[in-house]
Design an enzyme around this catalytic site. Structure first.
Site, PDB file in Angstrom:
ATOM      1  N   SER A  54      62.366  28.926  56.594  1.00 17.24           N
ATOM      2  CA  SER A  54      61.752  26.792  57.244  1.00 17.24           C
ATOM      3  C   SER A  54      62.906  26.230  55.963  1.00 17.24           C
ATOM      4  O   SER A  54      63.190  25.618  56.960  1.00 17.24           O
ATOM      5  CB  SER A  54      60.990  27.335  56.337  1.00 17.24           C
ATOM      6  OG  SER A  54      60.162  27.370  54.872  1.00 17.24           O
ATOM      7  N   ASP A 202      53.961  19.868  50.148  1.00 13.27           N
ATOM      8  CA  ASP A 202      53.631  21.184  49.648  1.00 13.27           C
ATOM      9  C   ASP A 202      54.063  20.790  48.601  1.00 13.27           C
ATOM     10  O   ASP A 202      54.076  22.583  47.802  1.00 13.27           O
ATOM     11  CB  ASP A 202      53.396  22.338  51.277  1.00 13.27           C
ATOM     12  CG  ASP A 202      55.266  22.240  51.169  1.00 13.27           C
ATOM     13  OD1 ASP A 202      55.952  21.409  50.601  1.00 13.27           O
ATOM     14  OD2 ASP A 202      55.155  22.970  52.465  1.00 13.27           O
ATOM     15  N   HIS A 205      58.534  22.492  50.370  1.00 11.14           N
ATOM     16  CA  HIS A 205      59.386  22.102  51.242  1.00 11.14           C
ATOM     17  C   HIS A 205      60.325  20.708  50.975  1.00 11.14           C
ATOM     18  O   HIS A 205      59.226  19.717  51.210  1.00 11.14           O
ATOM     19  CB  HIS A 205      59.370  22.178  52.133  1.00 11.14           C
ATOM     20  CG  HIS A 205      58.086  23.574  53.126  1.00 11.14           C
ATOM     21  ND1 HIS A 205      57.867  23.891  52.853  1.00 11.14           N
ATOM     22  CD2 HIS A 205      59.466  24.443  54.031  1.00 11.14           C
ATOM     23  CE1 HIS A 205      56.851  25.797  53.446  1.00 11.14           C
ATOM     24  NE2 HIS A 205      58.792  25.550  54.021  1.00 11.14           N
TER      25      HIS A 205
END
Length: 228
Positions: A54, A202, A205
């Site tokens: 990601s 979060d 990221h």
């Protein structure tokens, strides 16, 4: 050059037809030349493939904000003949990456940037399994094309799994880089990890600004590699 050639084809078509002298064969030859030139330009562009999770995919952001896209902008601004391919997949582990690597390598790759391992560390995957999977990915790339230049992105994780696991995990990347004689990005998230202003909600990221710093960290290694 291409635009000039297209103009010449159109001019010859208009001129000869208005004079009643067909030049169909000549037009076909010139159009074939244009096509050949286009194909040659494509073949002369090397592919830089970012293979990761990601972080590479740019989770939570527009794809154009992910660091591979920022790298492409840098390459274009310098007029370098490379095309970036973002093969990042959110949630990817080294095991999953090992399973899809052959499919990703269906195209010729000049530079292969390997960014995997973070999800292994966060999940507490046995260290030897992570090491083995990364090694197999490197082996597969080299079997496909020994001339592909490989860059390994180093990763670190929080000490949730204990200090010993965290330390040994961090060492996997420089050790593999030395063993395989590949280029190493010491820590992909340098100057971004742990900074709430550069990470999304979060805390993991990067934001768009954080991705720009990731691109800078990558470019410090990639830039010299593609300039060789």
């Amino acid at each position: 050059m291409r635009n000039l050639l297209v103009f010449c084809v159109l001019f010859s078509f208009i001129f000869f037809n208005s004079c009643g002298e067909p030049s169909k064969k000549k037009e076909e030859n010139q159009l074939e030349e244009i096509s050949e030139n286009d194909n040659q330009e494509k073949s002369e562009s090397g592919v830089i493939l970012f293979f990761g999770n990601s972080l590479t995919a740019g989770m939570g952001l527009d794809p154009n904000e992910a660091f591979p896209a920022v790298i492409q902008q840098k390459i274009d601004s310098l007029g370098l003949p490379y095309e970036v391919v973002n093969a990042g997949l959110s949630g990817e582990t080294t095991a999953a990456g090992k399973n899809r690597i052959s499919w990703v390598l269906s195209q010729d790759v000049s530079v292969f940037v390997l960014e995997l391992g973070a999800n292994d560390g966060l999940r507490g995957v046995p260290l030897e399994e992570t090491r083995k999977n990364l090694q197999e990915i490197i082996n597969t790339v080299r079997e496909k094309n020994p001339d592909t230049k490989i860059i390994l992105a180093g990763m670190q994780i929080p000490p949730n799994m204990g200090q010993e696991y965290t330390s040994e995990f961090r060492n996997i990347f420089p050790e593999l880089a030395e063993k395989n004689d590949v280029h190493l990005i010491s820590f992909l998230l340098e100057d971004v990890a742990g900074n709430p202003e550069l990470n999304q909600g979060d805390g993991i990221h990067p934001t768009a600004e954080g991705q720009k710093i990731l691109a800078k960290n990558v470019w410090e290694v990639l830039g010299p590699v593609i300039s060789e």
